[in-house]
Design a protein around this motif. Structure first.
Motif, mmCIF file in Angstrom:
data_model
loop_
_atom_site.group_PDB
_atom_site.id
_atom_site.type_symbol
_atom_site.label_atom_id
_atom_site.label_comp_id
_atom_site.label_asym_id
_atom_site.label_seq_id
_atom_site.Cartn_x
_atom_site.Cartn_y
_atom_site.Cartn_z
ATOM 1 N N GLU A 102 0.823 -1.213 0.000
ATOM 2 C CA GLU A 102 0.000 0.000 0.000
ATOM 3 C C GLU A 102 0.862 1.270 0.000
ATOM 4 O O GLU A 102 0.462 2.303 -0.528
ATOM 5 C CB GLU A 102 -0.927 -0.006 1.223
ATOM 6 C CG GLU A 102 -1.945 1.121 1.218
ATOM 7 C CD GLU A 102 -2.969 0.959 2.316
ATOM 8 O OE1 GLU A 102 -2.901 -0.074 3.022
ATOM 9 O OE2 GLU A 102 -3.825 1.834 2.464
ATOM 10 N N ASN A 103 2.052 1.154 0.614
ATOM 11 C CA ASN A 103 2.928 2.334 0.677
ATOM 12 C C ASN A 103 3.382 2.801 -0.710
ATOM 13 O O ASN A 103 3.809 3.930 -0.898
ATOM 14 C CB ASN A 103 4.150 2.022 1.548
ATOM 15 C CG ASN A 103 4.971 0.877 0.998
ATOM 16 O OD1 ASN A 103 4.424 -0.080 0.445
ATOM 17 N ND2 ASN A 103 6.287 0.963 1.135
ATOM 18 N N LYS A 104 3.281 1.887 -1.694
ATOM 19 C CA LYS A 104 3.700 2.262 -3.044
ATOM 20 C C LYS A 104 2.681 3.147 -3.756
ATOM 21 O O LYS A 104 2.998 3.763 -4.779
ATOM 22 C CB LYS A 104 3.961 0.999 -3.884
ATOM 23 C CG LYS A 104 5.198 0.240 -3.442
ATOM 24 C CD LYS A 104 5.558 -0.829 -4.439
ATOM 25 C CE LYS A 104 6.874 -1.506 -4.026
ATOM 26 N NZ LYS A 104 7.275 -2.553 -4.979
ATOM 27 N N ILE A 105 1.468 3.190 -3.220
ATOM 28 C CA ILE A 105 0.423 4.005 -3.870
ATOM 29 C C ILE A 105 0.852 5.465 -3.927
ATOM 30 O O ILE A 105 0.714 6.133 -4.950
ATOM 31 C CB ILE A 105 -0.919 3.853 -3.121
ATOM 32 C CG1 ILE A 105 -1.453 2.431 -3.308
ATOM 33 C CG2 ILE A 105 -1.940 4.871 -3.628
ATOM 34 C CD1 ILE A 105 -2.747 2.156 -2.567
ATOM 35 N N SER A 106 1.419 5.961 -2.821
ATOM 36 C CA SER A 106 1.818 7.376 -2.782
ATOM 37 C C SER A 106 2.948 7.660 -3.753
ATOM 38 O O SER A 106 2.913 8.659 -4.497
ATOM 39 C CB SER A 106 2.253 7.767 -1.358
ATOM 40 O OG SER A 106 1.147 7.810 -0.507
ATOM 41 N N SER A 107 3.966 6.791 -3.774
ATOM 42 C CA SER A 107 5.112 7.060 -4.646
ATOM 43 C C SER A 107 4.712 6.976 -6.114
ATOM 44 O O SER A 107 5.114 7.815 -6.929
ATOM 45 C CB SER A 107 6.249 6.066 -4.336
ATOM 46 O OG SER A 107 5.820 4.737 -4.576
ATOM 47 N N VAL A 108 3.873 5.971 -6.460
ATOM 48 C CA VAL A 108 3.402 5.861 -7.846
ATOM 49 C C VAL A 108 2.531 7.072 -8.195
ATOM 50 O O VAL A 108 2.634 7.644 -9.286
ATOM 51 C CB VAL A 108 2.613 4.554 -8.036
ATOM 52 C CG1 VAL A 108 1.921 4.528 -9.398
ATOM 53 C CG2 VAL A 108 3.535 3.356 -7.885
ATOM 54 N N ILE B 207 3.452 1.145 -16.985
ATOM 55 C CA ILE B 207 3.860 -0.188 -17.482
ATOM 56 C C ILE B 207 4.681 -0.927 -16.436
ATOM 57 O O ILE B 207 4.482 -2.118 -16.176
ATOM 58 C CB ILE B 207 4.655 -0.032 -18.796
ATOM 59 C CG1 ILE B 207 3.710 0.442 -19.906
ATOM 60 C CG2 ILE B 207 5.322 -1.349 -19.181
ATOM 61 C CD1 ILE B 207 4.431 0.862 -21.176
ATOM 62 N N ARG B 208 5.618 -0.191 -15.790
ATOM 63 C CA ARG B 208 6.444 -0.822 -14.758
ATOM 64 C C ARG B 208 5.569 -1.348 -13.605
ATOM 65 O O ARG B 208 5.814 -2.432 -13.068
ATOM 66 C CB ARG B 208 7.462 0.178 -14.213
ATOM 67 C CG ARG B 208 8.605 0.469 -15.171
ATOM 68 C CD ARG B 208 9.459 1.620 -14.609
ATOM 69 N NE ARG B 208 10.561 1.929 -15.505
ATOM 70 C CZ ARG B 208 11.754 1.340 -15.431
ATOM 71 N NH1 ARG B 208 11.985 0.418 -14.504
ATOM 72 N NH2 ARG B 208 12.721 1.663 -16.271
ATOM 73 N N THR B 209 4.582 -0.566 -13.225
ATOM 74 C CA THR B 209 3.717 -0.967 -12.105
ATOM 75 C C THR B 209 2.906 -2.211 -12.472
ATOM 76 O O THR B 209 2.801 -3.162 -11.680
ATOM 77 C CB THR B 209 2.768 0.193 -11.723
ATOM 78 O OG1 THR B 209 3.542 1.355 -11.453
ATOM 79 C CG2 THR B 209 1.957 -0.160 -10.496
ATOM 80 N N TYR B 210 2.312 -2.200 -13.669
ATOM 81 C CA TYR B 210 1.504 -3.355 -14.090
ATOM 82 C C TYR B 210 2.376 -4.598 -14.251
ATOM 83 O O TYR B 210 1.998 -5.713 -13.849
ATOM 84 C CB TYR B 210 0.769 -3.047 -15.400
ATOM 85 C CG TYR B 210 -0.589 -2.402 -15.164
ATOM 86 C CD1 TYR B 210 -1.718 -3.192 -14.964
ATOM 87 C CD2 TYR B 210 -0.721 -1.025 -15.134
ATOM 88 C CE1 TYR B 210 -2.958 -2.614 -14.733
ATOM 89 C CE2 TYR B 210 -1.952 -0.438 -14.917
ATOM 90 C CZ TYR B 210 -3.074 -1.237 -14.700
ATOM 91 O OH TYR B 210 -4.294 -0.656 -14.469
ATOM 92 N N MET B 211 3.575 -4.429 -14.845
ATOM 93 C CA MET B 211 4.456 -5.583 -15.061
ATOM 94 C C MET B 211 4.932 -6.168 -13.748
ATOM 95 O O MET B 211 5.075 -7.395 -13.608
ATOM 96 C CB MET B 211 5.660 -5.169 -15.916
ATOM 97 C CG MET B 211 5.322 -4.907 -17.383
ATOM 98 S SD MET B 211 6.777 -4.462 -18.332
ATOM 99 C CE MET B 211 7.766 -5.954 -18.207
ATOM 100 N N ALA B 212 5.189 -5.296 -12.764
ATOM 101 C CA ALA B 212 5.703 -5.769 -11.474
ATOM 102 C C ALA B 212 4.737 -6.720 -10.796
ATOM 103 O O ALA B 212 5.127 -7.568 -9.990
ATOM 104 C CB ALA B 212 5.990 -4.573 -10.563
ATOM 105 N N TYR B 213 3.437 -6.550 -11.102
ATOM 106 C CA TYR B 213 2.435 -7.402 -10.457
ATOM 107 C C TYR B 213 1.755 -8.328 -11.458
ATOM 108 O O TYR B 213 0.673 -8.850 -11.194
ATOM 109 C CB TYR B 213 1.419 -6.530 -9.713
ATOM 110 C CG TYR B 213 2.079 -5.822 -8.561
ATOM 111 C CD1 TYR B 213 2.242 -6.460 -7.336
ATOM 112 C CD2 TYR B 213 2.598 -4.535 -8.726
ATOM 113 C CE1 TYR B 213 2.878 -5.826 -6.286
ATOM 114 C CE2 TYR B 213 3.231 -3.880 -7.689
ATOM 115 C CZ TYR B 213 3.377 -4.536 -6.459
ATOM 116 O OH TYR B 213 4.024 -3.916 -5.430
#
Length: 574
Positions: free
Chosen positions: A493-499, A520-526
């Motif tokens: 959840e902490n990544k929501i702010s940085s993204v 793209i990086r966010t979607y690929m990571a998950y």
């Protein structure tokens, strides 16, 4: 004998509204209509009022009462003196010291200092009032010194009680003198306002105005007609100083150049009293320790003149801490659909007058294009605007409401995605417990704002072409919500702010490549596939903004159903 008065220039229109306010016992606003209670005495046309001269019977008393109440010094001082008395008595109660410290000293004092310094503070305030109120000062006589009230604050209480008694015993005298003081600042020294008139001011006004008007005994010039109505004969020997000269760029030095080389102004008695009533058409507001007057001018109808000035008066009475004119205009916009009058919005002007100076009135004009007027009265857009009515943000201690700011930007034609970027930035900062920012707005309301910007941008002034739709914006918003849920389920959840910050920055500078790279990086990571809708986002900047903010708002928000539930809960609690 019936007289007719038509809508004219803004000052004359203020006189019409003032004349009606002074004679408010003869009419009422009911079911969006201006109704006369006695059509034989007062009748309303679309762009005129018609009245019998019997309307002037008792006019002097009503004129004085209205000015006395509008000045308001008498009642406000009685209230203030009573507050001083109660606060001096409250010094014996420790529970009240904090309140008094906040009220008079901005919480700068400590403990016992309050009890010591408050009597001196109130004594100074009383002396300042008396210096501008010679009638009361002369009758009070000796005012106690600081040494006298040092050990016995009740001495000051006695003086305040004496001041109240003097004011009540002499209310009739103060009624006349306060009206003279107040109106002299507005009109100069005409008739009973002249400095040589120190008593029987009411009688002077009655003989100069009410009696000749009601009995139709005004002496008239045998040749000249009124320069305003051009119908009635001018009043004989009307002095130039009627209080209107400064608004028309005239002064005693230029008299001979404006009318027949004579220091007279050919006005008829009806137009003269109309101009002489304009103070009652203005709404006074205290600002920066002085009184500023407002008037809404429009030339559409008598009804609009009266209705809109009543609305402005209500808005200014409710709250003058923010930009009240935008609040007023917002209400005009939100009410407009009920009257089905989009063109009403096109010719409204609000006048701001500082009558204590010779500066010309400021004019706030809200001249709208037809497209903007239609946009603002569209029921769907109105609902979106209402959804923002409770939103505000704070930068340190400065609180700014979102809705008036949105209205201002729309009127100025500057409502665009950069405003949405600013609010989103404040929202994220406040969400991260920033000390300097506070934002009472949620992600769903940010998406409402996004939809408004989208519609405004595409429909006003030709409109920008976007390769998307509202339906697709909400679809992308849902994708943002799903991403947020995914991150939460993976303990990220902490990544929501940085993204969010990265996406917001990309939107601020219009960098589609950077935005897509983060996405793209966010979607690929998950291990998820990027939504196909974002292919459209790369085609043009407007589409990029509309879809980009939709995803970001979804990422920042709670689920749509939760937002609706929360809003209903707030409404029920209100």
């Amino acid at each position: 004998m019936k007289e007719r008065v038509y809508i004219g220039d803004w000052l004359y229109n203020a006189g019409i509204v003032g004349f009606l306010n002074i004679n408010s016992h003869l009419w009422e606003l009911k079911e969006d209509r201006l109704l006369s209670k006695d059509k034989d005495v007062l009748y309303f046309g679309d762009n005129y009022i018609e009245f019998d001269r019997r309307i002037f019977e008792g006019f002097a008393k009503r004129f004085f009462d209205y000015a006395f109440e509008q000045y308001g010094r008498y009642e406000s001082l009685l209230k203030l003196f009573n507050e001083y008395i109660e606060d001096l008595k409250a010094l014996n109660n420790k529970e009240d010291l904090g309140r008094l410290n906040k009220k008079y000293f901005n919480e700068k004092l400590k403990g016992e200092e309050i009890a010591t310094k408050l009597p001196n503070e109130l004594l100074d305030r009383l002396k300042k009032i008396l210096n501008g109120f010679s009638f009361l000062k002369n009758r009070i006589g000796k005012v106690p010194t600081k040494n006298e009230i040092k050990n016995d604050p009740s001495v000051l209480v006695s003086t305040l009680i004496k001041a109240i008694e003097i004011m009540k015993e002499n209310k009739g005298e103060l009624w006349e003198s306060d009206v003279q003081i107040y109106l002299r600042k507005i009109y100069g020294q005409k008739s009973f306002l002249n400095r040589s008139v120190n008593k029987n001011r009411f009688d002077k006004f009655y003989k100069d105005f009410e009696e000749p008007l009601s009995k139709n005994k005004t002496k008239r010039d045998p040749e000249l007609r009124c320069i305003f109505c051009m119908e009635r004969k001018a009043k004989s020997n009307t002095l130039f100083d009627t209080g209107i000269s400064k608004f028309y760029g005239l002064n005693p030095d230029s008299i001979n150049f404006v009318w027949n080389f004579a220091p007279k102004l050919p006005l008829c008695d009806i137009c003269e009293i109309t101009y002489f009533s304009y103070f009652a058409g203005l709404t006074p507001v205290r600002r920066d320790n002085k009184t500023i007057f407002y008037f809404v001018n429009s030339d559409s109808s008598i009804y609009d003149l009266v209705k809109e000035n009543l609305l402005l008066k209500n808005v200014l009475t409710m709250d003058v801490s923010q930009n009240a004119l935008l609040d007023f205009f917002t209400q005009i916009v939100l009410e407009s659909s009920y009257r089905e009058a989009i063109y009403t919005l096109q010719n409204i002007a609000v006048m701001e007058l500082d009558l204590s100076s010779d500066t010309t009135p400021k004019v706030y004009s809200f001249n709208l294009s037809t497209e903007k007027a239609k946009f603002l009265r569209d029921s769907k857009n109105k609902d979106d605007l209402k959804a923002l009515s409770r939103c505000y943000y704070k930068i340190k201690d400065v609180k700014i409401s979102v809705l008036p700011e949105v209205m201002h930007l729309m009127l100025e034609g500057k409502f665009y995605f950069d405003y949405l970027n600013k609010l989103t930035k404040l929202y994220i900062a406040a969400r991260n417990n920033s000390r300097n920012y506070e934002a009472k707005i949620n992600a769903y309301q940010l998406q409402i704002l996004n939809r408004l910007v989208f519609n405004f941008t595409t429909k006003i002034d030709g409109g920008a072409k976007m390769n998307t739709s509202e339906k697709e914006m909400w679809h992308v918003y849902k994708k943002g919500e799903e991403m947020a849920s995914l991150l939460k389920s993976r303990n990220a959840e902490n990544k929501i702010s940085s993204v969010s910050y990265k996406l917001l920055n990309s939107l601020r500078i219009g960098d589609t490549r950077q935005f897509m790279d983060v996405l793209i990086r966010t979607y690929m990571a998950y291990g998820r596939e990027i939504p196909s809708s974002f292919v459209k986002a790369l085609q043009d900047k407007e589409t990029f903004y509309a879809l980009g903010y939709s995803f970001l708002n979804g990422l920042l928000g709670e689920s749509y159903s939760n937002q609706i539930a929360n809003e209903k809960e707030v409404e029920e609690n209100d």
